[in-house]
Each structure stands twice: as C-alpha cells, then as structure tokens.
Design a protein around this motif. Structure first.
Motif, short mmCIF file in Angstrom:
data_model
loop_
_atom_site.label_atom_id
_atom_site.label_comp_id
_atom_site.label_asym_id
_atom_site.label_seq_id
_atom_site.Cartn_x
_atom_site.Cartn_y
_atom_site.Cartn_z
N GLY A 93 -16.66 81.45 -72.92
CA GLY A 93 -17.98 81.73 -72.35
C GLY A 93 -18.92 82.42 -73.31
N LEU A 94 -18.48 82.67 -74.55
CA LEU A 94 -19.35 83.26 -75.57
C LEU A 94 -19.75 82.17 -76.55
N CYS A 95 -21.03 82.14 -76.91
CA CYS A 95 -21.55 81.17 -77.87
C CYS A 95 -20.90 81.41 -79.24
N GLU A 96 -20.42 80.34 -79.85
CA GLU A 96 -19.78 80.47 -81.16
C GLU A 96 -20.79 80.70 -82.29
N VAL A 97 -22.07 80.51 -82.02
CA VAL A 97 -23.09 80.73 -83.04
C VAL A 97 -23.66 82.15 -82.96
N ARG A 106 -15.62 72.89 -71.73
CA ARG A 106 -15.39 72.87 -73.18
C ARG A 106 -16.60 73.36 -73.96
N ALA A 107 -17.64 73.84 -73.28
CA ALA A 107 -18.86 74.29 -73.97
C ALA A 107 -18.55 75.43 -74.93
N ASP A 138 -29.66 77.61 -75.91
CA ASP A 138 -30.58 77.68 -77.05
C ASP A 138 -29.95 77.08 -78.31
N ASP A 139 -28.72 77.46 -78.61
CA ASP A 139 -28.06 76.95 -79.81
C ASP A 139 -27.71 75.48 -79.67
#
Length: 151
Positions: free
Chosen positions: A118-122, A137-138, A143-144
């Motif tokens: 649930g945390l953005c990898e970017v 699988r997000a 935004d990213d």
C-alpha cells in the motif's frame, strides 16, 4: 539494505517492519485502517492469483512444447508452418505476460509480509486502500502512475 529511523525520516519512505499487522498497512488520510479480515482477503486473493498464474504458465509451456514438437515435423505446406509459428509466438508472448503478472503478485505478497503493502514504490506515500482492494498488485500511487503512463 534495511532502513533506519534516520534514513526513513530523510527519505520519507517508511522502513520495512517485518511481518505487518493489518492496522499497520498504509492508508490515505481519512481512510479506515486495514482490518485483519481485509488484509487476509488481500492475501487470499493474491495467493489464488499466484496459483492460477502458475497453472496458466504450465499450460502455456505445455502448448509451446507441443507446437515445437509439431513444428519439427517436415510435413505440411508453408501456410501450415506459418500458422504454427504464429501460434508458437502467441503462446510465448502470453507466457511472458503471465510471468510478469506472477512476479507482480508474488511481490505484492512479499510487501504484505514486510509491511510496505500500500506504499508507493516511487514516493513512499500511501497508494490508497480502495485502490489496493481494486488492484492488489498496485505499486504506485495515482500521481506516480499517471507520470509513468505519460512517458
């Protein structure tokens, strides 16, 4: 490499916490925390997807093996050989796509265990519980993801 509190503060990306409890998974401000049942549903869905994708890959590999066997026969005309080549290329492309999706599902399960689900990898910000439930699988926040698609 494990992040420390100092590197976490500097980067804004939370450090992995080991096996996460449901309430520790990231959510957007205003969203309810993940319940143990919701986290288990995500895990079950991802596990079922991994099993399904592994079966698809095995089936596709068997189809390619059959096409390769059939392709080694010297009989048949050029059109028949061409059709077999197209079928083989299609099965190979399908298997490659399935392997990629399988890797994403396995990575999502790993992120659940690490507490980074649930945390953005970017950017490290929460992706959003509703998005994760719709697409388990997000790996990117909206935004990213939009930035990535514009490239």
């Amino acid at each position: 490499m494990e992040k420390t509190a100092a590197t976490e503060a500097a980067s804004g990306v939370p450090a992995a916490r080991g096996i996460a409890g449901a309430g520790e998974l990231a959510v957007l401000p205003g969203e309810d925390p993940w319940s143990p049942q919701e986290a288990e549903e995500a895990r079950s869905e991802l596990t079922a997807e991994v099993d399904r994708l592994q079966a698809e890959i095995a089936s596709s590999e068997a189809a390619v093996a059959g096409l390769l066997r059939d392709g080694s026969d010297s009989g048949g005309d050029e059109a028949d050989t061409g059709a077999k080549n197209i079928s083989r290329e299609y099965e190979l492309a399908l298997a490659a796509n399935t392997r990629e999706t399988l890797g994403q599902a396995e990575r999502a399960l790993q992120r659940l265990d690490e507490g980074t689900y649930g945390l953005c990898e970017v950017c490290g910000r929460p992706i959003g519980k509703a998005r994760m439930q719709a697409f388990p699988r997000a790996t990117l926040c909206l935004d990213d993801k939009q930035r990535q698609e514009r490239r």
